[in-house]
Every structure is written in C-alpha cells, then in structure tokens.
Design an enzyme around this catalytic site. Sequence first.
Site, PDB file in Angstrom:
ATOM      1  N   GLY A   1      35.264  46.782  30.467  1.00  0.00           N
ATOM      2  CA  GLY A   1      35.187  45.433  30.650  1.00  0.00           C
ATOM      3  C   GLY A   1      34.034  44.906  31.373  1.00  0.00           C
TER       4      GLY A   1
ATOM      5  CD1 TRP B   1      44.603  36.709  28.474  1.00  0.00           C
ATOM      6  CD2 TRP B   1      45.831  37.875  26.856  1.00  0.00           C
ATOM      7  NE1 TRP B   1      44.953  35.904  27.345  1.00  0.00           N
ATOM      8  CE2 TRP B   1      45.536  36.504  26.418  1.00  0.00           C
ATOM      9  CE3 TRP B   1      46.593  38.910  26.417  1.00  0.00           C
ATOM     10  CZ2 TRP B   1      46.037  36.395  25.058  1.00  0.00           C
ATOM     11  CZ3 TRP B   1      47.319  38.342  25.157  1.00  0.00           C
ATOM     12  CH2 TRP B   1      46.760  37.442  24.403  1.00  0.00           C
ATOM     13  CB  THR B   2      39.592  37.788  30.720  1.00  0.00           C
ATOM     14  OG1 THR B   2      39.133  38.333  29.613  1.00  0.00           O
ATOM     15  CG2 THR B   2      39.655  38.707  31.879  1.00  0.00           C
TER      16      THR B   2
ATOM     17  CB  THR C   1      40.846  34.299  38.614  1.00  0.00           C
ATOM     18  OG1 THR C   1      40.314  33.041  38.014  1.00  0.00           O
ATOM     19  CG2 THR C   1      42.615  34.093  38.367  1.00  0.00           C
ATOM     20  CG  ASP C   2      37.850  30.138  39.583  1.00  0.00           C
ATOM     21  OD1 ASP C   2      38.092  31.304  38.971  1.00  0.00           O
ATOM     22  OD2 ASP C   2      37.538  29.236  39.085  1.00  0.00           O
TER      23      ASP C   2
ATOM     24  CE1 TYR D   1      42.840  35.172  33.338  1.00  0.00           C
ATOM     25  CE2 TYR D   1      41.739  33.407  34.605  1.00  0.00           C
ATOM     26  CZ  TYR D   1      41.928  34.711  34.213  1.00  0.00           C
ATOM     27  OH  TYR D   1      40.920  35.387  34.972  1.00  0.00           O
TER      28      TYR D   1
ATOM     29  CD1 TRP E   1      33.335  29.406  37.679  1.00  0.00           C
ATOM     30  CD2 TRP E   1      31.243  28.455  37.793  1.00  0.00           C
ATOM     31  NE1 TRP E   1      33.534  28.188  37.583  1.00  0.00           N
ATOM     32  CE2 TRP E   1      32.200  27.497  37.597  1.00  0.00           C
ATOM     33  CE3 TRP E   1      29.757  28.233  37.645  1.00  0.00           C
ATOM     34  CZ2 TRP E   1      32.045  26.187  37.645  1.00  0.00           C
ATOM     35  CZ3 TRP E   1      29.476  26.922  37.760  1.00  0.00           C
ATOM     36  CH2 TRP E   1      30.554  25.935  37.745  1.00  0.00           C
TER      37      TRP E   1
HETATM   38  N1  LIG Z   1      34.892  36.769  33.671  1.00  0.00           N
HETATM   39  C1  LIG Z   1      35.069  35.709  34.809  1.00  0.00           C
HETATM   40  O1  LIG Z   1      34.385  34.749  34.796  1.00  0.00           O
HETATM   41  C2  LIG Z   1      36.108  35.721  35.667  1.00  0.00           C
HETATM   42  C3  LIG Z   1      36.475  34.940  36.523  1.00  0.00           C
HETATM   43  C4  LIG Z   1      37.417  34.878  37.524  1.00  0.00           C
HETATM   44  C5  LIG Z   1      38.225  36.187  37.470  1.00  0.00           C
HETATM   45  N2  LIG Z   1      38.018  37.119  36.703  1.00  0.00           N
HETATM   46  C6  LIG Z   1      38.611  38.025  36.807  1.00  0.00           C
HETATM   47  O2  LIG Z   1      37.882  39.496  36.959  1.00  0.00           O
HETATM   48  C7  LIG Z   1      38.350  40.769  36.285  1.00  0.00           C
HETATM   49  C8  LIG Z   1      37.489  41.050  35.161  1.00  0.00           C
HETATM   50  O3  LIG Z   1      37.432  40.302  34.032  1.00  0.00           O
HETATM   51  P1  LIG Z   1      35.906  40.480  33.009  1.00  0.00           P
HETATM   52  O4  LIG Z   1      35.208  39.152  33.326  1.00  0.00           O
HETATM   53  O5  LIG Z   1      35.333  41.928  33.390  1.00  0.00           O
HETATM   54  O6  LIG Z   1      36.683  40.487  31.588  1.00  0.00           O
HETATM   55  P2  LIG Z   1      36.835  41.417  30.670  1.00  0.00           P
HETATM   56  O7  LIG Z   1      35.365  41.741  30.128  1.00  0.00           O
HETATM   57  O8  LIG Z   1      37.678  40.737  29.695  1.00  0.00           O
HETATM   58  O9  LIG Z   1      37.454  42.750  31.186  1.00  0.00           O
HETATM   59  C9  LIG Z   1      38.668  43.137  30.949  1.00  0.00           C
HETATM   60  C10 LIG Z   1      39.099  44.466  30.663  1.00  0.00           C
HETATM   61  O10 LIG Z   1      40.569  44.695  30.463  1.00  0.00           O
HETATM   62  C11 LIG Z   1      40.820  45.528  29.485  1.00  0.00           C
HETATM   63  N3  LIG Z   1      42.439  45.087  29.282  1.00  0.00           N
HETATM   64  C12 LIG Z   1      42.968  44.186  28.575  1.00  0.00           C
HETATM   65  N4  LIG Z   1      44.294  44.350  28.488  1.00  0.00           N
HETATM   66  C13 LIG Z   1      44.384  45.669  29.001  1.00  0.00           C
HETATM   67  C14 LIG Z   1      45.478  46.333  29.304  1.00  0.00           C
HETATM   68  N5  LIG Z   1      46.916  45.942  28.792  1.00  0.00           N
HETATM   69  N6  LIG Z   1      45.444  47.737  29.940  1.00  0.00           N
HETATM   70  C15 LIG Z   1      44.087  48.063  30.355  1.00  0.00           C
HETATM   71  N7  LIG Z   1      43.121  47.302  30.063  1.00  0.00           N
HETATM   72  C16 LIG Z   1      43.271  46.212  29.456  1.00  0.00           C
HETATM   73  C17 LIG Z   1      40.178  44.711  28.568  1.00  0.00           C
HETATM   74  O11 LIG Z   1      39.999  45.473  27.440  1.00  0.00           O
HETATM   75  P3  LIG Z   1      39.762  44.732  25.869  1.00  0.00           P
HETATM   76  O12 LIG Z   1      38.368  44.034  26.038  1.00  0.00           O
HETATM   77  O13 LIG Z   1      39.723  45.951  24.877  1.00  0.00           O
HETATM   78  O14 LIG Z   1      40.892  43.532  25.716  1.00  0.00           O
HETATM   79  C18 LIG Z   1      38.732  44.575  29.227  1.00  0.00           C
HETATM   80  O15 LIG Z   1      37.983  45.687  28.932  1.00  0.00           O
HETATM   81  C19 LIG Z   1      39.700  40.325  35.938  1.00  0.00           C
HETATM   82  O16 LIG Z   1      40.684  40.332  36.842  1.00  0.00           O
HETATM   83  C20 LIG Z   1      39.405  38.830  35.762  1.00  0.00           C
HETATM   84  O17 LIG Z   1      40.776  38.019  35.696  1.00  0.00           O
HETATM   85  C21 LIG Z   1      36.974  36.870  35.773  1.00  0.00           C
END
Ligand SMILES: NC(=O)c1ccc[n+]([C@@H]2O[C@H](COP(=O)([O-])OP(=O)(O)OC[C@H]3O[C@@H](n4cnc5c(N)ncnc54)[C@H](OP(=O)(O)O)[C@@H]3O)[C@@H](O)[C@H]2O)c1
Length: 282
Positions: free
Chosen positions: A10, A57-58, A97-98, A121, A146
Amino acid sequence: MRWLVTGAGGMLGSDVVAALGDREVTALTRAELDVTDAAAALAAVDGHDVVVNAAAWTAVDDAETHEGAAFAVNALGAAHLARACAATGARLLQVSTDYVFAGDGSSPYSEDAPLAPRSAYGRTKAAGEWAVQALCPQSWIVRTAWLYGAHGPNFVKTMARLAAERDTVTVVDDQSGQPTWTVDLAAAIVRLVEAESPFGAYHGTSAGETTWFGFAQAIFAELGLDPARVTRTTTGAFPRPAPRPAYSVLGHKTWQRAGVAPIREWSEALAESMTTVVGLTT
Ligand SMILES: NC(=O)c1ccc[n+]([C@@H]2O[C@H](COP(=O)([O-])OP(=O)(O)OC[C@H]3O[C@@H](n4cnc5c(N)ncnc54)[C@H](OP(=O)(O)O)[C@@H]3O)[C@@H](O)[C@H]2O)c1
C-alpha cells in the site's frame, strides 16, 4: 529487531518498508498475507519483534455499503494480529485514522479524546483500535490523516492531473486537516518504535493545518502554477456517501512526552515531496 510490515504493497506500507532500509524486515503484501485469516496472521507474526499493521480497507465511501467487509479487514484483521502479537511477545503498531473522531471540534483532538466515528470506515477503524488495545497491551496506535505519497492515488496526484486537464479546479474550503507525506509518517513510526516509546496513542500527522482548498493552492504553487486557478466551494456542494469530518486537526502531545520528534510542518514536507510524489523534473 525483526520487523513485519503488513499491507506492504500500500501507499504507507511501501514507505514504511523503505524507511526500514537495511533492518531485518519481512514485508507482506495482501497477496502474501490476508490479515482476515487468523491462522495465517499467527504464522506470519511468529518470529518477529515488531509488527506494523499498514493493511486496511481504505475505500471510505464504499465502506458505507460494505461495512461488514471493511470490518473484516480493519477490525478483525487488527484483532488477529493483536492476538498473534500477544501470543508471540511481539509489539504491534496499529495505523489508525482521524475518522475515529466526530470531526466537529474546534481545537486539535488530543490522543485520549473520545472516539465517536460518524462513518462506517471510522467505526471499523475504531473497532480495530479497541481490539488492539484489549488484546495486545504492548501496542501503539498511530492515527494519521490526509496522507499522500508516491505509491498510491492521493490528493496531490489528483491536483497535478487536474491542473493539466482544466483551467480551474474547485475544492472544498470548509474541511480542515493536516496533509501528511507517507515518507514523514514512515520515518516517525520507525522513530517511535526504536525509541521504545510508551505504548498508547500517537497522532502521526504533520504540524500546522489547512483546508483542502489551501492544500490545493499550495500544490499549484509548488507546481509553478497560479494558485488563483483553484476556486473554493463547500462540502454541501459535493455530497458523498460517507460524511467527511469538518475538523480533523490532531494534537501531538504524546510525542513530546515520549521525547520523540513529531512530524514537521505540512507545507515544508509538501515542498520536499513533489519530486517523489508527482515526478517533478524542475
Ligand atoms: N490514505 C489516507 O489519507 C489515510 C488517512 C487516515 C488513515 N489512513 C490509514 O493509513 C493506513 C495505510 O493506508 P494507505 O493510505 O497506505 O492505504 P492503501 O494504499 O489502500 O494501503 C492499504 C493496503 O492494505 C491492503 N489490504 C487490504 N485488505 C487487506 C487484507 N485483507 N489483508 C492484507 N492487506 C490488505 C491493500 O491491498 P489492496 O490494495 O490490494 O486492496 C493495500 O495494499 C491504513 O490503516 C489507513 O486506514 C490512511
């Protein structure tokens, strides 16, 4: 110290693996470890000292209609890892997350503010936090928001694309938050763990705050474009399936207490990140 990174394919997971450099790391993508599989999680965690759970799950809007599937990853997946860590003596860093907060505040949310998620979410991520805290006392919760980085779709890339396609871009100006570069968060996660910081909640977001409109203007400026091409609108004009928090500014007191440097100002990080995130050549 042997590290395990889940969700390693991710946006954040990729940069956590990069930040770990030549440390001993097992990096597992979703294809290599599905965190919803309890037995697979236990087998994967075994033999590691620290687990960084970046799997999630994002898809915030899709979670409204697929809350069970989002819960399986964000809550049950976190619980499986927490149980596995407790059983094997590993420490767990759970990324959150926020969206676990109500988002209707007017001063930065402290690390111990009550969780009051308003979206599916957010509910699943809050359940993940509770599971980790209940099942694995040797754990850190790092809430971020963000995020943008090189290895996934995000607002910075979207603005760069729209700037090339359109004369003007309209962006909401009534949601405040802290744009955070995944490279900065990844480095902060490594600092936190290696400092043997007290277990508990930390906010892994940049210092300062802005709105999506302010962020978009800053991106245009960094691209050498006229920020006046960004015009402002309101959340009400852009209805989405999941409610967006109006106020997502998070406080950073626990970093100070742990004696670990928090993440720098968002605008400074944005300036440094542009080459990596949108491939700027100038
Ligand atoms: N992006 C933001 O702005 C944001 C904001 C607040 C918090 N966060 C948190 O930051 C963290 C990282 O998010 P990110 O932005 O890097 O999101 P991301 O790019 O969607 O990364 C999440 C990863 O988890 C994988 N995944 C999904 N279901 C899975 C499962 N059952 N088992 C193993 N892996 C699985 C996804 O694979 P696939 O792509 O193949 O589904 C993806 O590689 C998460 O905890 C998210 O809640 C993100």
